[in-house]
Scaffold this active site. Structure first.
Site, short mmCIF file in Angstrom:
data_model
loop_
_atom_site.label_atom_id
_atom_site.label_comp_id
_atom_site.label_asym_id
_atom_site.label_seq_id
_atom_site.Cartn_x
_atom_site.Cartn_y
_atom_site.Cartn_z
N PHE A 11 0.82 -1.22 0.00
CA PHE A 11 0.00 0.00 0.00
C PHE A 11 0.86 1.28 0.00
CE2 PHE A 11 -2.17 2.79 3.39
CZ PHE A 11 -2.78 3.61 2.47
N THR A 127 6.20 2.55 12.92
CA THR A 127 4.81 2.83 13.30
C THR A 127 4.70 3.44 14.69
OG1 THR A 127 2.74 1.71 13.83
CG2 THR A 127 4.71 0.38 14.01
N ASP A 128 3.62 4.17 14.91
CA ASP A 128 3.36 4.70 16.26
C ASP A 128 2.98 3.60 17.25
OD1 ASP A 128 0.83 4.16 15.24
OD2 ASP A 128 0.00 6.15 15.58
N GLU A 129 2.65 2.40 16.72
CA GLU A 129 2.22 1.31 17.62
C GLU A 129 3.32 0.87 18.58
OE1 GLU A 129 -0.19 -1.84 16.37
OE2 GLU A 129 -1.26 -0.66 14.90
N TYR A 154 2.63 -7.74 16.53
CA TYR A 154 3.08 -6.90 15.41
C TYR A 154 3.95 -5.76 15.91
CZ TYR A 154 2.76 -2.83 12.29
OH TYR A 154 3.05 -1.71 11.55
N LYS A 158 7.98 -4.69 15.26
CA LYS A 158 8.40 -3.40 14.68
C LYS A 158 9.36 -2.69 15.64
CE LYS A 158 7.22 -1.56 11.34
NZ LYS A 158 7.77 -1.63 9.95
P1 NAD Z 1 1.37 -3.63 3.24
O1 NAD Z 1 1.05 -4.84 4.03
O2 NAD Z 1 0.35 -3.05 2.34
O3 NAD Z 1 2.68 -3.89 2.35
C1 NAD Z 1 3.79 -4.61 2.82
C2 NAD Z 1 4.64 -4.97 1.61
O4 NAD Z 1 5.82 -5.64 2.07
C3 NAD Z 1 3.94 -5.94 0.64
O5 NAD Z 1 4.16 -5.53 -0.69
C4 NAD Z 1 4.64 -7.27 0.90
O6 NAD Z 1 4.66 -8.13 -0.23
C5 NAD Z 1 6.02 -6.81 1.29
N1 NAD Z 1 6.73 -7.78 2.15
C6 NAD Z 1 6.27 -8.41 3.26
N2 NAD Z 1 7.21 -9.21 3.77
C7 NAD Z 1 8.30 -9.09 2.97
C8 NAD Z 1 9.60 -9.66 2.97
N3 NAD Z 1 9.96 -10.53 3.92
N4 NAD Z 1 10.47 -9.31 2.01
C9 NAD Z 1 10.11 -8.42 1.04
N5 NAD Z 1 8.90 -7.87 0.97
C10 NAD Z 1 7.99 -8.19 1.92
O7 NAD Z 1 1.86 -2.57 4.31
P2 NAD Z 1 1.77 -0.98 4.33
O8 NAD Z 1 0.52 -0.60 5.03
O9 NAD Z 1 2.09 -0.44 3.01
O10 NAD Z 1 2.96 -0.66 5.36
C11 NAD Z 1 4.27 -0.36 4.90
C12 NAD Z 1 5.15 -0.01 6.08
O11 NAD Z 1 4.61 1.11 6.77
C13 NAD Z 1 5.24 -1.13 7.14
O12 NAD Z 1 6.55 -1.18 7.61
C14 NAD Z 1 4.31 -0.68 8.24
O13 NAD Z 1 4.73 -1.18 9.48
C15 NAD Z 1 4.44 0.83 8.15
N6 NAD Z 1 3.28 1.61 8.61
C16 NAD Z 1 2.04 1.37 8.08
C17 NAD Z 1 0.97 2.17 8.49
C18 NAD Z 1 -0.43 1.96 7.94
O14 NAD Z 1 -1.36 2.59 8.42
N7 NAD Z 1 -0.63 1.12 6.94
C19 NAD Z 1 1.18 3.19 9.42
C20 NAD Z 1 2.47 3.39 9.93
C21 NAD Z 1 3.51 2.60 9.50
O1 DAU Z 2 -0.92 3.14 13.74
C1 DAU Z 2 -0.23 2.61 12.65
C2 DAU Z 2 -0.70 1.21 12.38
O2 DAU Z 2 -2.01 1.32 11.84
C3 DAU Z 2 0.20 0.45 11.42
O3 DAU Z 2 1.45 0.26 12.00
C4 DAU Z 2 -0.40 -0.91 11.07
O4 DAU Z 2 0.39 -1.56 10.09
C5 DAU Z 2 -1.80 -0.71 10.53
O5 DAU Z 2 -2.40 -1.97 10.33
C6 DAU Z 2 -2.64 0.11 11.51
O6 DAU Z 2 -2.92 -0.66 12.71
P1 DAU Z 2 -4.35 -0.65 13.41
O7 DAU Z 2 -4.47 -1.86 14.23
O8 DAU Z 2 -4.61 0.65 14.07
O9 DAU Z 2 -5.27 -0.69 12.09
P2 DAU Z 2 -6.58 -1.53 11.70
O10 DAU Z 2 -7.03 -0.98 10.38
O11 DAU Z 2 -6.40 -2.98 11.83
O12 DAU Z 2 -7.61 -1.06 12.81
C7 DAU Z 2 -7.92 0.31 13.04
C8 DAU Z 2 -8.89 0.39 14.21
O13 DAU Z 2 -10.15 -0.16 13.81
C9 DAU Z 2 -8.45 -0.43 15.42
O14 DAU Z 2 -8.89 0.24 16.59
C10 DAU Z 2 -9.24 -1.74 15.28
C11 DAU Z 2 -10.52 -1.28 14.64
N1 DAU Z 2 -11.21 -2.25 13.74
C12 DAU Z 2 -10.50 -2.77 12.71
C13 DAU Z 2 -11.11 -3.64 11.82
C14 DAU Z 2 -10.34 -4.22 10.66
C15 DAU Z 2 -12.56 -2.54 13.94
O15 DAU Z 2 -13.20 -2.03 14.88
N2 DAU Z 2 -13.16 -3.40 13.06
C16 DAU Z 2 -12.48 -3.97 12.01
O16 DAU Z 2 -13.10 -4.76 11.28
#
Ligand code: NAD
Ligand code: DAU
Length: 345
Positions: A11, A127-129, A154, A158
């Site tokens: 993503f 991540t902030d997590e 998770y 991280k």
């Molecule tokens: P995503 O799950 O959409 O994408 C992860 C990508 O990494 C995928 O393309 C997957 O194929 C690849 N991947 C997984 N394992 C791998 C490996 N061992 N070697 C090579 N490639 C691999 O995730 P995203 O939401 O795009 O998140 C990207 C980064 O941002 C992550 O590090 C995540 O922790 C961080 N992040 C995400 C969010 C969020 O809200 N989505 C917020 C803060 C930080």
């Molecule tokens: O804060 C950054 C993080 O945000 C990233 O590091 C993670 O990769 C990303 O997955 C995300 O984590 P969250 O756990 O916050 O995201 P998620 O979309 O899984 O859930 C967001 C909130 O919504 C959380 O409080 C759980 C709730 N939730 C989620 C789903 C999928 C629901 O209530 N119902 C649902 O079906």
């Protein structure tokens, strides 16, 4: 300018590659991605003819291949998006792959950067997590020096990767930066995450499952605002530093669900309160004053506008959704278990 992007088929990584190609003419990107369930080359379809971007299928946990690609490509800059990213999967499926990718994978990248003196900077996208949970009724926020307190597998992995980055900078002066961003939304997000998952549930005429009381708060940021912050960290950030990235946009899951229901003209009876996620963090809130002050970053996108555009993107991209559905089938293990389905990996 040669940028080695790990995890660029997911993503945020795919949005970042598109963003960088649009901003910089003279750039070569090598996208190294294992194409796990969330990695998808369809995320990059519109730029597949752009010769400045090349793709290699590979795993960051595989040290030999990472080293080989480094030797051949000779990157100036490295940024790592590759990760196992979904909290529910780390709880219901298990954390082994999270450890391999989020800790061992980061260690392999650090080793490769350390061995190649030509790398100017490595940005580890985190991540902030890692900071754990804040109480609902407080004004507290996560700052760069807030102590780590991960509550779910998770987040623990991280935090492990981040700790290695800190140690490599302090011990070897490896030029690494760690960023901590809050929840992203936008196009190409794998529909296990709250916003695209709820949009797909609406399209399937299914209720929106809210974990617990639905009052948990996340600090939502548009993915391209995150990409710009990462671009600044890569080219202007100071090695050894940590930057928190957030858009000051705290919203409860109930508020997000209401906005989506509103869009689809449905009332509150379409909300369903389900068993809570174990270890569910109550609230995230980011203090991003440091990156705003030191790198001149600020979020540019207005929430209401891009949130609506995001919903439209999923409505317009049925092929993308069908392809993702065919590839993986199961989106949300928490809800699958709750609805009594059998678990699939
Ligand atoms: P995503 O799950 O959409 O994408 C992860 C990508 O990494 C995928 O393309 C997957 O194929 C690849 N991947 C997984 N394992 C791998 C490996 N061992 N070697 C090579 N490639 C691999 O995730 P995203 O939401 O795009 O998140 C990207 C980064 O941002 C992550 O590090 C995540 O922790 C961080 N992040 C995400 C969010 C969020 O809200 N989505 C917020 C803060 C930080
Ligand atoms: O804060 C950054 C993080 O945000 C990233 O590091 C993670 O990769 C990303 O997955 C995300 O984590 P969250 O756990 O916050 O995201 P998620 O979309 O899984 O859930 C967001 C909130 O919504 C959380 O409080 C759980 C709730 N939730 C989620 C789903 C999928 C629901 O209530 N119902 C649902 O079906």
């Amino acid at each position: 300018m040669r940028i080695f992007v790990c995890g660029g088929a997911g993503f945020i990584g795919s949005n970042f590659i598109r963003y960088i190609l649009g901003k910089h003419k003279n750039v070569q990107i090598l996208n190294y991605d294992a194409l796990t369930y969330s990695g998808n080359l369809n995320n990059l379809k519109d730029i597949e003819k752009d010769k400045r971007h090349r793709f290699i299928k590979g795993n960051i946990a595989d040290k030999e291949t990472v080293d080989l690609v480094f030797q051949k490509f000779k990157p100036d800059y490295v940024i790592n998006f590759a990760a196992e990213t979904h909290v529910d999967r780390s709880i219901h499926i298990g954390a082994k792959e999270f450890i391999d990718t989020n800790i061992t994978g980061v260690f392999n990248i650090l080793e490769a950067v350390k061995a190649r003196s030509g790398v100017k900077k490595y940005v580890q996208v985190s991540t902030d997590e890692v900071y754990g949970s804040l109480p609902l009724n407080s004004k507290n926020t996560f700052k760069e020096d807030t102590a780590f307190a991960p509550n779910v597998p998770y987040a623990a992995t991280k935090a492990g990767g981040d700790m290695f980055c800190r140690a490599y900078y302090n011990t070897f002066k490896t030029p690494v930066i760690v960023t901590h961003c809050s929840n992203n939304y936008g196009p190409y997000q794998y529909p296990e995450k709250l916003i695209p998952f709820f949009i797909l549930r609406m399209l399937e005429n299914k209720k929106l499952p809210l974990y617990g009381d639905g009052k948990n708060v996340r600090d939502w940021i548009y993915v391209l605002d995150h990409c710009e912050a990462l671009r600044l960290c890569l080219f202007k950030g100071k090695p050894g530093e940590v930057y928190n990235i957030g858009a000051d946009n705290e919203m409860s899951n109930l508020e997000i669900a209401s906005l989506i229901l509103n869009h689809f003209n449905r009332d509150k009876s379409w909300m369903e309160f389900v068993t809570d996620r174990p270890g569910h963090d109550r609230r995230y809130a980011i203090d991003s004053r440091k990156i705003r002050k030191e790198l001149g970053w600020k979020p540019k996108h207005q929430f209401k506008k891009v949130f609506t555009e995001t919903i439209h993107w999923y409505l317009k991209n049925e092929d993308w959704i069908n392809n993702v559905r065919e590839k993986t089938g199961v989106f949300n293990p928490h809800i699958d278990l709750w609805e009594g389905h059998k678990m699939k990996k």
